[in-house]
Enzyme design. Structure first.
Site, PDB file in Angstrom:
ATOM      1  N   LYS A   1       4.800  20.878  36.219  1.00  0.00           N
ATOM      2  CA  LYS A   1       4.608  20.187  37.495  1.00  0.00           C
ATOM      3  C   LYS A   1       4.334  21.173  38.621  1.00  0.00           C
ATOM      4  CE  LYS A   1       7.439  19.143  40.634  1.00  0.00           C
ATOM      5  NZ  LYS A   1       8.592  18.718  41.465  1.00  0.00           N
TER       6      LYS A   1
ATOM      7  N   ASP B   1       5.855  13.970  39.365  1.00  0.00           N
ATOM      8  CA  ASP B   1       7.266  14.046  39.715  1.00  0.00           C
ATOM      9  C   ASP B   1       7.901  12.677  39.469  1.00  0.00           C
ATOM     10  OD1 ASP B   1       6.400  12.447  41.807  1.00  0.00           O
ATOM     11  OD2 ASP B   1       7.187  13.744  43.391  1.00  0.00           O
TER      12      ASP B   1
END
Length: 215
Positions: free
Chosen positions: A124, A142
């Site tokens: 991420k 997320d």
């Protein structure tokens, strides 16, 4: 169970989100690629607001790997001790700064594999840096993107990698560079976790979520 939105529905969803906010931006404050990388690494299991509060004093003093190393782990901790897991994050920031100097000439690399080789940098974080700094249409996932993607039908997946792949596969290319910003903001302020604000949602009629909050 939500269904995957069709191409036409995807176009309409992102057209509406773009019309509401044509130029969405990440909320983490940064000065350059290095401070963006550090800010995203610090934001794991923490809010952007808490990270920004800490880094407003930190980044003017340590905006390069070399300056961060000069500050050192013990010098870094007082700036970030209000952020969750601050001791482990301080170790990672110093270690990644060392690697940037030793391996990449003090520059932040621009490949996902190189970024993920750095301590404390996962997929991420790498995708955020690739997207926000280099403009690559990567899809950081997320908790907000994961929830909104699955809840609305924009991107279905059992884990973050599956949702990332669904975004790459289903979001029309003209929206891909900014799509995660729109989804994060939608999840943060409208499609919230416990009681989504369905009555004011701009994509309510397109969303496939069956348990919409009544007006």
């Amino acid at each position: 169970m939500s269904r995957q939105l069709t191409y036409a529905e995807q176009v309409e969803v992102f057209t509406r989100l773009r019309d509401l906010d044509p130029h969405p931006k990440g909320e983490l404050e940064h000065l350059n690629a290095f401070t963006l990388l550090v800010a995203v690494a610090l934001s794991a299991q923490a809010t952007d607001a808490s990270v920004n509060k800490a880094t407003r004093d930190l980044f003017p003093l340590a905006d390069t790997p070399q300056k961060m190393l000069a500050l050192g782990e013990e010098g870094l901790i007082p700036y970030i001790k209000t952020i969750g897991l601050y001791r482990n994050k301080a170790k990672n920031v110093i270690r990644l700064s060392e690697l940037l100097v030793q391996t990449y000439g003090g520059e932040v690399p621009s490949s996902r594999a190189a970024l993920e080789s750095l301590p404390g940098v996962g997929r991420k974080t790498a995708n955020v840096v690739l997207n926000m700094w280099w403009g690559f249409p990567s899809q950081p996932v997320d908790t907000h993107v994961f929830r909104v993607g699955n809840r609305t039908g924009v991107a279905l997946g059992a884990d973050v990698v599956a949702v990332e792949r669904a975004l790459e596969n289903h979001v029309p290319v003209e929206f891909q560079k900014l799509s995660h910003h729109w989804l994060i903001l939608h999840g943060r302020y409208t499609c919230v976790a416990r009681k989504p604000k369905c009555p004011i949602c701009p994509i309510r009629d397109l969303c496939t979520f069956e348990e919409k909050t009544p007006a």
